[in-house]
Write a protein that holds these residues in place. Structure first.
Motif, short mmCIF file in Angstrom:
data_model
loop_
_atom_site.label_atom_id
_atom_site.label_comp_id
_atom_site.label_asym_id
_atom_site.label_seq_id
_atom_site.Cartn_x
_atom_site.Cartn_y
_atom_site.Cartn_z
N MET A 1 -8.18 -5.87 -9.02
CA MET A 1 -7.18 -6.82 -8.57
C MET A 1 -7.85 -8.18 -8.38
O MET A 1 -8.97 -8.27 -7.94
N GLU A 2 -7.12 -9.23 -8.68
CA GLU A 2 -7.68 -10.57 -8.60
C GLU A 2 -7.95 -10.97 -7.15
O GLU A 2 -7.41 -10.43 -6.21
N MET A 86 0.27 -6.44 1.71
CA MET A 86 0.65 -5.04 1.52
C MET A 86 0.49 -4.62 0.06
O MET A 86 0.03 -3.50 -0.22
N MET A 87 0.84 -5.50 -0.86
CA MET A 87 0.68 -5.17 -2.28
C MET A 87 -0.80 -5.04 -2.63
O MET A 87 -1.18 -4.15 -3.40
N ALA A 88 -1.65 -5.90 -2.05
CA ALA A 88 -3.09 -5.82 -2.29
C ALA A 88 -3.65 -4.50 -1.76
O ALA A 88 -4.65 -3.99 -2.27
N GLU A 89 -3.00 -3.95 -0.74
CA GLU A 89 -3.42 -2.67 -0.17
C GLU A 89 -2.87 -1.48 -0.97
O GLU A 89 -3.10 -0.34 -0.61
N GLY A 90 -2.10 -1.78 -2.04
CA GLY A 90 -1.61 -0.72 -2.91
C GLY A 90 -0.18 -0.28 -2.67
O GLY A 90 0.30 0.66 -3.30
N HIS A 91 0.55 -0.96 -1.79
CA HIS A 91 1.94 -0.60 -1.54
C HIS A 91 2.84 -1.17 -2.62
O HIS A 91 2.59 -2.26 -3.14
N GLU A 94 8.98 -1.03 -3.29
CA GLU A 94 9.86 -0.04 -2.63
C GLU A 94 9.29 0.36 -1.28
O GLU A 94 10.04 0.50 -0.30
N ASP A 95 7.98 0.55 -1.19
CA ASP A 95 7.34 0.84 0.11
C ASP A 95 7.65 -0.30 1.09
O ASP A 95 7.98 -0.06 2.26
N ILE A 96 7.52 -1.52 0.59
CA ILE A 96 7.72 -2.69 1.45
C ILE A 96 9.18 -2.79 1.88
O ILE A 96 9.47 -3.07 3.03
N GLU A 169 0.30 3.70 9.68
CA GLU A 169 0.68 2.42 10.27
C GLU A 169 0.28 1.20 9.43
O GLU A 169 0.53 0.10 9.81
N THR A 170 -0.30 1.43 8.24
CA THR A 170 -0.72 0.29 7.42
C THR A 170 0.49 -0.48 6.89
O THR A 170 0.33 -1.60 6.44
N LEU A 171 1.69 0.09 6.94
CA LEU A 171 2.85 -0.61 6.45
C LEU A 171 3.41 -1.61 7.47
O LEU A 171 4.28 -2.38 7.15
#
Length: 174
Positions: A1-2, A86-91, A94-96, A169-171
């Motif tokens: 990932m950039e 959150m996207m950088a963490e792989g979510h 839809e998760d978001i 709880e990462t979300l």
């Protein structure tokens, strides 16, 4: 990932303080561009349509035939920061959407709407010739409603956090 450099809490607070009236979409994009955060106008619109970002409000420009400008509430900057983290963490999106971020958007809108209504009452009250006792009574009722509105928004946010909390709880946005 950039590599990307998201906004620190103090930067977010400064941006919110300096742009309390809102920002056009292009200004929001420019905040993130030098940080290496990939965010196009199309992606921005997609986030708005998905309910992840608040909708804009149209504000007229001064001058003849100037049209209007769409201003997004400044909390959109904070929300994008959370979405990108959150996207950088792989979510996934839809998760978001299932996280508190999605609901926070509606809660913020509720707070803005309540504030707008109560501010309108305040303005109307200020322009009315009322007797002292009647004015004090209405001002007291308005103050009580403001407190109840603040409590309601806080309680809705608290419930939203509890309902959308996951074992992971990462979300949860910070």
């Amino acid at each position: 990932m950039e590599s990307m450099d998201l906004l620190a809490p103090e930067e977010l607070e400064r941006i919110e303080r300096e742009n309390a009236g809102g920002l056009p979409a292009n200004a929001i994009l420019e905040i993130f561009r030098p940080r290496g955060v990939r965010l196009s106008e199309a992606t921005f619109r997609k986030y708005v349509q998905a309910g992840l970002l608040p909708r804009s409000r149209r504000v007229g420009r001064k001058g003849k035939h100037q049209g209007s400008l769409g201003l997004y509430p400044v909390e959109a900057v904070r929300r994008i920061n959370v979405i990108k983290r959150m996207m950088a963490e792989g979510h996934t999106l839809e998760d978001i959407r299932r996280s508190f971020v999605f609901h926070r958007n509606h809660i913020d809108q509720l707070q803005r709407d309540l504030s707008e209504v109560l501010d309108g009452f305040q303005e109307e009250l200020g322009g009315r010739p009322l007797g002292g006792e009647r004015r004090r009574s209405l001002e007291a009722q308005l103050a009580t409603l403001r407190q109840r509105a603040q409590d309601l928004v806080r309680d809705v946010a608290r419930l939203g956090s509890a309902v959308t909390a996951r074992e992971d709880e990462t979300l949860r946005p910070q």
